[in-house]
Design a protein around this motif. Structure first.
Motif, mmCIF file in Angstrom:
data_model
loop_
_atom_site.group_PDB
_atom_site.id
_atom_site.type_symbol
_atom_site.label_atom_id
_atom_site.label_comp_id
_atom_site.label_asym_id
_atom_site.label_seq_id
_atom_site.Cartn_x
_atom_site.Cartn_y
_atom_site.Cartn_z
ATOM 1 N N PHE A 173 0.797 -1.231 -0.008
ATOM 2 C CA PHE A 173 0.231 -0.161 -0.250
ATOM 3 C C PHE A 173 0.639 0.871 0.130
ATOM 4 O O PHE A 173 0.451 2.216 -0.540
ATOM 5 C CB PHE A 173 -0.644 -0.059 1.500
ATOM 6 C CG PHE A 173 -1.585 -1.065 0.820
ATOM 7 C CD1 PHE A 173 -2.489 -1.208 -0.033
ATOM 8 C CD2 PHE A 173 -2.450 -1.502 2.042
ATOM 9 C CE1 PHE A 173 -4.016 -2.254 0.350
ATOM 10 C CE2 PHE A 173 -3.526 -2.731 2.214
ATOM 11 C CZ PHE A 173 -4.265 -3.029 0.957
ATOM 12 N N LEU A 174 1.850 1.197 0.609
ATOM 13 C CA LEU A 174 2.759 2.400 0.931
ATOM 14 C C LEU A 174 3.452 2.927 -0.567
ATOM 15 O O LEU A 174 3.573 4.221 -1.054
ATOM 16 C CB LEU A 174 4.006 2.399 1.757
ATOM 17 C CG LEU A 174 5.572 2.929 1.904
ATOM 18 C CD1 LEU A 174 4.791 3.931 2.114
ATOM 19 C CD2 LEU A 174 6.369 2.865 2.668
ATOM 20 N N ALA A 175 4.294 1.398 -1.603
ATOM 21 C CA ALA A 175 3.901 1.932 -2.699
ATOM 22 C C ALA A 175 3.288 2.063 -3.413
ATOM 23 O O ALA A 175 3.443 2.942 -4.637
ATOM 24 C CB ALA A 175 4.684 0.231 -3.163
ATOM 25 N N ARG A 176 2.148 1.937 -3.505
ATOM 26 C CA ARG A 176 1.128 2.391 -4.282
ATOM 27 C C ARG A 176 0.887 4.386 -4.158
ATOM 28 O O ARG A 176 0.975 5.169 -4.866
ATOM 29 C CB ARG A 176 -0.535 1.344 -3.979
ATOM 30 C CG ARG A 176 -1.442 2.378 -4.560
ATOM 31 C CD ARG A 176 -2.520 1.818 -4.822
ATOM 32 N NE ARG A 176 -2.960 0.157 -4.295
ATOM 33 C CZ ARG A 176 -3.897 -0.019 -3.800
ATOM 34 N NH1 ARG A 176 -4.865 -0.018 -2.974
ATOM 35 N NH2 ARG A 176 -3.851 -1.940 -3.992
ATOM 36 N N PHE A 177 0.555 4.257 -2.991
ATOM 37 C CA PHE A 177 -0.196 5.434 -2.151
ATOM 38 C C PHE A 177 1.029 6.495 -2.683
ATOM 39 O O PHE A 177 1.153 7.484 -3.332
ATOM 40 C CB PHE A 177 -0.446 5.545 -1.046
ATOM 41 C CG PHE A 177 -1.784 5.103 -0.918
ATOM 42 C CD1 PHE A 177 -2.910 4.714 -1.385
ATOM 43 C CD2 PHE A 177 -1.842 3.896 0.270
ATOM 44 C CE1 PHE A 177 -4.265 4.675 -1.853
ATOM 45 C CE2 PHE A 177 -3.287 2.674 0.254
ATOM 46 C CZ PHE A 177 -4.225 3.291 -0.551
ATOM 47 N N GLN A 188 2.641 11.473 -4.434
ATOM 48 C CA GLN A 188 3.581 11.738 -5.222
ATOM 49 C C GLN A 188 3.747 12.661 -3.441
ATOM 50 O O GLN A 188 4.398 13.888 -4.155
ATOM 51 C CB GLN A 188 3.465 12.959 -5.736
ATOM 52 C CG GLN A 188 2.582 12.571 -7.524
ATOM 53 C CD GLN A 188 3.012 13.707 -8.577
ATOM 54 O OE1 GLN A 188 2.606 14.949 -8.194
ATOM 55 N NE2 GLN A 188 2.633 13.542 -9.584
ATOM 56 N N ARG A 189 3.830 11.427 -3.256
ATOM 57 C CA ARG A 189 5.201 11.848 -1.553
ATOM 58 C C ARG A 189 6.500 10.757 -2.026
ATOM 59 O O ARG A 189 6.596 10.173 -2.292
ATOM 60 C CB ARG A 189 3.885 11.867 -0.927
ATOM 61 C CG ARG A 189 3.028 11.834 -0.782
ATOM 62 C CD ARG A 189 2.657 13.565 -0.118
ATOM 63 N NE ARG A 189 1.431 14.516 -0.230
ATOM 64 C CZ ARG A 189 1.385 14.857 0.778
ATOM 65 N NH1 ARG A 189 1.463 14.669 1.881
ATOM 66 N NH2 ARG A 189 0.004 15.524 0.891
ATOM 67 N N ARG A 206 -3.602 7.035 4.950
ATOM 68 C CA ARG A 206 -3.459 8.495 5.860
ATOM 69 C C ARG A 206 -2.107 8.726 6.344
ATOM 70 O O ARG A 206 -1.041 9.713 6.236
ATOM 71 C CB ARG A 206 -4.255 8.570 7.609
ATOM 72 C CG ARG A 206 -4.219 9.231 8.160
ATOM 73 C CD ARG A 206 -4.701 9.010 9.407
ATOM 74 N NE ARG A 206 -4.647 10.132 9.965
ATOM 75 C CZ ARG A 206 -4.229 10.511 10.871
ATOM 76 N NH1 ARG A 206 -2.392 10.497 10.913
ATOM 77 N NH2 ARG A 206 -4.176 12.243 11.955
ATOM 78 N N GLY A 207 -1.320 7.885 6.769
ATOM 79 C CA GLY A 207 -0.427 7.523 6.772
ATOM 80 C C GLY A 207 0.941 8.268 6.199
ATOM 81 O O GLY A 207 1.975 9.105 6.562
ATOM 82 N N VAL A 208 0.786 8.005 4.350
ATOM 83 C CA VAL A 208 1.576 8.450 3.496
ATOM 84 C C VAL A 208 0.996 10.172 3.672
ATOM 85 O O VAL A 208 2.258 11.180 3.102
ATOM 86 C CB VAL A 208 1.379 8.458 2.177
ATOM 87 C CG1 VAL A 208 1.657 8.419 0.694
ATOM 88 C CG2 VAL A 208 1.677 6.066 2.809
ATOM 89 N N LEU A 209 0.090 10.636 3.972
ATOM 90 C CA LEU A 209 -0.469 11.955 3.472
ATOM 91 C C LEU A 209 -0.295 13.096 4.691
ATOM 92 O O LEU A 209 -0.131 13.742 4.401
ATOM 93 C CB LEU A 209 -2.122 11.697 3.316
ATOM 94 C CG LEU A 209 -2.731 11.136 2.307
ATOM 95 C CD1 LEU A 209 -3.943 11.419 2.427
ATOM 96 C CD2 LEU A 209 -2.092 11.968 1.279
ATOM 97 N N MET A 210 0.435 11.986 6.099
ATOM 98 C CA MET A 210 0.769 13.070 7.303
ATOM 99 C C MET A 210 1.944 12.984 7.920
ATOM 100 O O MET A 210 2.656 13.737 8.418
ATOM 101 C CB MET A 210 -0.609 12.175 8.743
ATOM 102 C CG MET A 210 -1.951 12.854 8.097
ATOM 103 S SD MET A 210 -2.245 13.920 7.182
ATOM 104 C CE MET A 210 -1.597 15.237 9.020
ATOM 105 N N ALA A 211 2.530 12.130 7.140
ATOM 106 C CA ALA A 211 4.352 11.962 7.705
ATOM 107 C C ALA A 211 4.760 13.142 7.655
ATOM 108 O O ALA A 211 4.624 13.821 6.527
ATOM 109 C CB ALA A 211 4.916 10.457 6.469
ATOM 110 N N ASP A 212 5.271 13.672 8.390
ATOM 111 C CA ASP A 212 6.552 14.991 7.908
ATOM 112 C C ASP A 212 7.791 14.276 7.728
ATOM 113 O O ASP A 212 8.068 15.327 6.516
ATOM 114 C CB ASP A 212 6.608 16.265 9.522
ATOM 115 C CG ASP A 212 5.234 15.854 10.059
ATOM 116 O OD1 ASP A 212 4.411 16.134 9.367
ATOM 117 O OD2 ASP A 212 4.703 16.549 11.202
ATOM 118 N N GLY A 213 8.143 13.636 7.737
ATOM 119 C CA GLY A 213 9.671 12.577 7.213
ATOM 120 C C GLY A 213 9.256 12.156 6.074
ATOM 121 O O GLY A 213 8.594 11.397 5.904
ATOM 122 N N PRO A 214 11.065 11.424 6.280
ATOM 123 C CA PRO A 214 10.895 10.364 4.888
ATOM 124 C C PRO A 214 10.510 9.000 5.401
ATOM 125 O O PRO A 214 10.080 8.002 5.094
ATOM 126 C CB PRO A 214 12.559 9.948 4.756
ATOM 127 C CG PRO A 214 13.081 10.600 5.682
ATOM 128 C CD PRO A 214 11.944 11.679 6.256
#
Length: 478
Positions: A337-341, A346-347, A378-386
């Motif tokens: 899911f991380l790879a997809r989102f 575009q994060r 949500r994690g992909v959208l909200m993460a502040d760092g890498p």
């Protein structure tokens, strides 16, 4: 005599400009094939050519050996070139702030150069084991069958068996009941049954029996003639008729109103329907696949579901394990899911922190794969760092250190053995008890102790000694 093949050692790149330290590192890592680079350019050339799974690097590199600017530039460049590489930062005493900044920038871990060499070996070995696990996950994800079951990513034996069962059943024109908790992938499996079978060229029509008001559901299923009721200004073709020569997927069949169960039973028996307001029967050639997150045998025992319809719907039942019963799958799916989102939104998120990984493994996932997908989004959208942290997933972090409490360890091992035995026995209690070497009453007690589902099997137990399966319960609608 044939020569014995030499075991290939994994590659370890060390980025360090201090020749004295490099001499020490040459003998410090006997389990690795050690490569050396003293600058950003040489490090990137080796990463591109050799693809080392682990890099051990100093932040003080020329032309800024007394600072960290070149070290951070090298770290960013390595991760951009090889995002799956695990980078361990070797720091000087008192350099913790820079080390933490490096981890926030995507490094796997850090270690003080002044510590015992064994500490550095341990950190490097852990980084390599994680790299191996992630590489295996990627291979498994890429190796999924090119058929319709490719929508399901798993490495769990019980779930892989479900996929094999679906592939076998796809070619048989038999009604199939998919039983599993909400969010376990029932619709994906129904679509696989359609696309892998001889009806693949026909339509796949899905309807959620619990999502449509009862007053409208009959018209949705069977259609209506013009003037059949107020507002029926034109003829409407129902879902069953629309699925002609294809597959009809009845999701949450347990929510079908009792008044409509008779009409559905007649259709299943005779393969004909009548539109509301119509006077003629219409033959329909449709394969029916239904799904439920409830125990239909319990609903039958309670008088809420017709027994004759129940037996028409489940000549073959495929039981889908919950995500919490599939060790290893939560992390595997989270990375998919991380790879997809990250591409969709575009994060620049590169992965999960160690704390997030531990939290994903420990979370019970009551909403199953659907919950995991939404939390990763949500994690992909909200993460502040890498790196995604537990807070980005709206989950409480768990203790990453393994517990040494013997009672806790015993309970964890006991629960894992129970879930594996139930999966191997396809939910049959007597078979699971034999695998575990215990009596069935003892198994009941253990299921209750660990909060595992057994209630749906009890009505069937009371009615017939041939039915002793554990059916998953559901807290949320599909």
């Amino acid at each position: 005599m044939a020569a014995v093949a030499r075991q290939v050692r994994p590659r370890l790149l060390i980025v360090e400009d201090d020749e004295g330290l490099c001499s020490q590192y040459r003998w410090a890592f006997p389990d690795f094939q050690v490569l050396f680079a003293a600058s950003r350019a040489s490090a990137l050339a080796i990463v591109a050519r050799e693809q080392p799974p682990v890099v051990l690097m100093d932040l003080g590199l020329p032309p800024d050996p007394d600072g960290v600017s070149e070290g951070f530039a090298t770290l960013d460049a390595i991760l951009a070139l090889a995002p799956h590489t695990r980078v361990v930062v070797a720091t000087s005493h008192g350099d913790r702030a820079h080390a933490l900044r490096a981890v926030a920038a995507g490094a796997y871990d850090f270690c003080d150069k002044s510590e015992e060499i064994q500490s550095l070996r341990s950190v490097t070995a852990r980084a390599y084991r994680l790299s191996e696990l992630e590489a295996e996950n990627r291979r498994l994800s890429e190796a999924v069958s090119p058929g319709a079951v490719r929508r399901l990513v798993t490495r769990d034996p019980a779930m892989l068996k479900v996929c094999r069962d679906v592939e076998r059943l796809a070619s048989a024109n038999v009604t199939v009941l998919l039983a599993g908790e909400s969010g376990t992938g029932k619709e994906a499996l129904a679509l696989a049954l359609h696309e892998l079978g001889p009806r693949a060229r026909g339509p796949f029509v899905a309807i959620n029996c619990g999502a449509i008001p009862e007053a409208l559901l009959e018209s949705e299923l069977f259609g209506h003639e013009r003037g059949a009721f107020t507002g029926a200004v034109a003829r409407s073709i129902g879902k069953i008729e629309s699925a002609q020569k294809g597959t009809l997927f009845l999701d949450e069949i347990g929510d079908l109103p009792f008044s409509l169960q008779v009409k559905l039973l007649r259709f299943l028996q005779e393969q004909v329907i009548e539109r509301i307001g119509g006077r003629s029967t219409i033959p329909v050639d449709v394969r029916v696949v239904s799904a439920t997150n409830q125990g239909l045998d319990r609903l039958v025992a309670e008088g809420r579901f017709r027994a004759d319809l129940f037996y028409r719907l489940n000549p073959v039942t495929v039981r889908i394990p919950a995500l919490r019963e599939r060790p290893g799958d939560p992390l595997l799916l989270a990375r998919v899911f991380l790879a997809r989102f990250r591409i969709e939104f575009q994060r620049s998120v590169r992965g999960f922190s160690a704390s997030a990984n531990a939290t994903i493994e420990a979370h019970p996932w009551p909403g199953n794969v659907r919950e995991l997908e939404n939390r990763v989004k949500r994690g992909v959208l909200m993460a502040d760092g890498p790196l995604i942290e537990p807070a980005d997933l709206e989950l409480e972090p768990v203790d990453q250190e393994p517990t040494l409490d013997l009672r806790t360890v015993r309970l964890q091992a006991e629960r894992l053995a129970l879930t594996r035995a139930l999966a191997r026995a396809d939910g049959t209690l007597s078979a699971a008890a034999r695998l575990l070497g215990i009596s069935r009453p003892t198994l009941y007690d253990l299921l209750e102790t660990h909060g595992l589902s057994r209630t749906d099997a009890e009505p069937g137990e009371r009615q017939s000694s041939h039915s002793d399966r554990v059916h998953p319960t559901c807290d949320t609608p599909s």
